[in-house]
Design an enzyme around this catalytic site. Sequence first.
Site, mmCIF file in Angstrom:
data_model
loop_
_atom_site.group_PDB
_atom_site.id
_atom_site.type_symbol
_atom_site.label_atom_id
_atom_site.label_comp_id
_atom_site.label_asym_id
_atom_site.label_seq_id
_atom_site.Cartn_x
_atom_site.Cartn_y
_atom_site.Cartn_z
ATOM 1 N N SER A 231 24.650 -18.878 -6.826
ATOM 2 C CA SER A 231 23.322 -18.300 -6.617
ATOM 3 C C SER A 231 23.023 -18.534 -4.888
ATOM 4 C CB SER A 231 22.216 -19.067 -7.101
ATOM 5 O OG SER A 231 21.007 -18.655 -6.960
ATOM 6 N N GLY A 232 21.857 -17.888 -4.277
ATOM 7 C CA GLY A 232 21.274 -18.336 -3.039
ATOM 8 C C GLY A 232 22.339 -18.525 -1.934
ATOM 9 N N ILE A 233 22.231 -19.797 -1.398
ATOM 10 C CA ILE A 233 22.891 -20.331 -0.169
ATOM 11 C C ILE A 233 24.235 -20.371 -0.552
ATOM 12 C CG2 ILE A 233 23.076 -22.304 1.396
ATOM 13 C CD1 ILE A 233 20.085 -22.644 1.062
ATOM 14 N N TYR B 255 11.947 -34.561 -4.756
ATOM 15 C CA TYR B 255 12.877 -33.761 -3.949
ATOM 16 C C TYR B 255 13.134 -34.193 -2.658
ATOM 17 C CZ TYR B 255 14.875 -29.534 -1.981
ATOM 18 O OH TYR B 255 15.610 -28.627 -1.139
HETATM 19 N N1 NAP Z 1 16.216 -22.279 -0.477
HETATM 20 C C1 NAP Z 1 15.564 -23.170 0.382
HETATM 21 O O1 NAP Z 1 14.740 -22.774 0.853
HETATM 22 C C2 NAP Z 1 16.374 -24.209 0.543
HETATM 23 C C3 NAP Z 1 15.928 -25.276 1.626
HETATM 24 C C4 NAP Z 1 16.360 -26.317 1.953
HETATM 25 C C5 NAP Z 1 17.537 -26.815 1.288
HETATM 26 N N2 NAP Z 1 18.008 -26.055 0.160
HETATM 27 C C6 NAP Z 1 19.172 -26.624 -0.618
HETATM 28 O O2 NAP Z 1 20.226 -25.653 -0.563
HETATM 29 C C7 NAP Z 1 20.978 -25.855 -1.811
HETATM 30 C C8 NAP Z 1 21.071 -24.408 -2.508
HETATM 31 O O3 NAP Z 1 19.758 -23.827 -2.721
HETATM 32 P P1 NAP Z 1 19.297 -22.468 -3.167
HETATM 33 O O4 NAP Z 1 18.223 -21.944 -2.582
HETATM 34 O O5 NAP Z 1 20.646 -21.562 -2.835
HETATM 35 O O6 NAP Z 1 19.033 -22.534 -4.671
HETATM 36 P P2 NAP Z 1 19.380 -21.803 -5.980
HETATM 37 O O7 NAP Z 1 19.472 -20.286 -5.546
HETATM 38 O O8 NAP Z 1 18.614 -22.131 -6.804
HETATM 39 O O9 NAP Z 1 20.859 -22.190 -6.555
HETATM 40 C C9 NAP Z 1 21.148 -23.429 -6.817
HETATM 41 C C10 NAP Z 1 22.901 -23.641 -7.156
HETATM 42 O O10 NAP Z 1 22.890 -24.681 -7.547
HETATM 43 C C11 NAP Z 1 23.552 -25.057 -8.926
HETATM 44 N N3 NAP Z 1 23.430 -25.904 -9.745
HETATM 45 C C12 NAP Z 1 21.892 -26.602 -10.099
HETATM 46 N N4 NAP Z 1 22.057 -27.741 -10.513
HETATM 47 C C13 NAP Z 1 23.354 -27.557 -10.916
HETATM 48 C C14 NAP Z 1 24.062 -28.604 -11.926
HETATM 49 N N5 NAP Z 1 23.633 -29.455 -12.526
HETATM 50 N N6 NAP Z 1 25.260 -28.441 -12.025
HETATM 51 C C15 NAP Z 1 26.030 -27.472 -11.318
HETATM 52 N N7 NAP Z 1 25.305 -26.617 -10.519
HETATM 53 C C16 NAP Z 1 24.020 -26.416 -10.450
HETATM 54 C C17 NAP Z 1 23.065 -23.472 -9.592
HETATM 55 O O11 NAP Z 1 23.862 -23.107 -10.749
HETATM 56 P P3 NAP Z 1 23.462 -21.802 -11.729
HETATM 57 O O12 NAP Z 1 22.543 -21.189 -11.369
HETATM 58 O O13 NAP Z 1 24.800 -21.472 -12.170
HETATM 59 O O14 NAP Z 1 23.142 -22.745 -12.879
HETATM 60 C C18 NAP Z 1 23.121 -22.606 -8.392
HETATM 61 O O15 NAP Z 1 24.166 -22.080 -8.124
HETATM 62 C C19 NAP Z 1 20.093 -26.728 -2.792
HETATM 63 O O16 NAP Z 1 20.748 -27.820 -2.719
HETATM 64 C C20 NAP Z 1 18.792 -26.900 -2.032
HETATM 65 O O17 NAP Z 1 18.145 -28.167 -2.568
HETATM 66 C C21 NAP Z 1 17.552 -24.821 -0.144
#
Ligand code: NAP
Length: 248
Positions: free
Chosen positions: A14-16, A152
Amino acid sequence: MLQDKTILVTGASSGIGRAIAQYFSCQGARLVITGRNQQRLNETLVSLSGHTHTALTANLDSVEAIQLLMDSISDKVGVLDGIVHCAGIKKTLPLQALQEKDFDDCFSANVKSAQFIVKFLRKKGRFNPLGTSVVFLSSVAASCGEPANSTYAASKAALEGLAKSLAMELARINIRVNCLAPGMIKTEMLHDFSKHITEEQLSKLLQKHPLGFGEPEDVAHAAGFLSSDLSKWITGTTLFVDGGYSAH
Ligand SMILES: NC(=O)c1ccc[n+]([C@@H]2O[C@H](COP(=O)([O-])OP(=O)(O)OC[C@H]3O[C@@H](n4cnc5c(N)ncnc54)[C@H](OP(=O)(O)O)[C@@H]3O)[C@@H](O)[C@H]2O)c1
């Protein structure tokens, strides 16, 4: 930039994490991607360019599962030149609503996973002794306060502390450890988050980003730099990728 480097990307379903895997594959890396949702992980896998890449599902909430994942990478793929640990969860909860489980889930997914991934990387024969890069996905939340975000924020601040100490401990074996701190990026996480706040609050948050909300690719480019040899003298630091949010 990453020609023939073997890199593990967590949260790649997903996402990033997905954007990082896609960009890294275009830069010549051989990837191991992981996530919990097999279907979405496979969608990422088929979207990658270049080498033969490997997809392994794992729930990083348990230390046993992390150990199994790292053992399996060692057996099937061999030495890693880098890890970008994107897997993480966000809890948007005011204090009145916060339960012990929310805190535990957040610290398990965001902090414990990072600690134990690096523990199981550190074994002989698993990392490149000539240079290995570990990148954790922190957040501007680690250093800039916002309401309903304390758990968080605390987990991401812990992650940055973890990165600094690991950087000190592992420098002598040429493992670098850094963090990226994105502002709001247009992913599913932002979509979910926006359901918990009003339109007015979302618009205020947008205004706090002088360059607007970011794209996952903006983070992928910074992750590419930290995973490449261009950053070989950088360890124990946090790079903000936030459209100016933290400059206020
Ligand atoms: N989006 C933002 O604005 C933002 C800003 C700052 C920091 N971040 C950080 O960037 C990172 C990625 O964020 P994102 O926006 O790409 O989030 P996202 O789209 O919700 O994706 C999260 C990913 O983490 C995986 N994941 C979550 N819990 C897990 C677990 N227990 N075991 C294995 N995989 C797990 C999910 O896997 P499944 O979907 O396969 O379950 C998914 O691939 C995160 O650490 C987030 O805190 C994001």
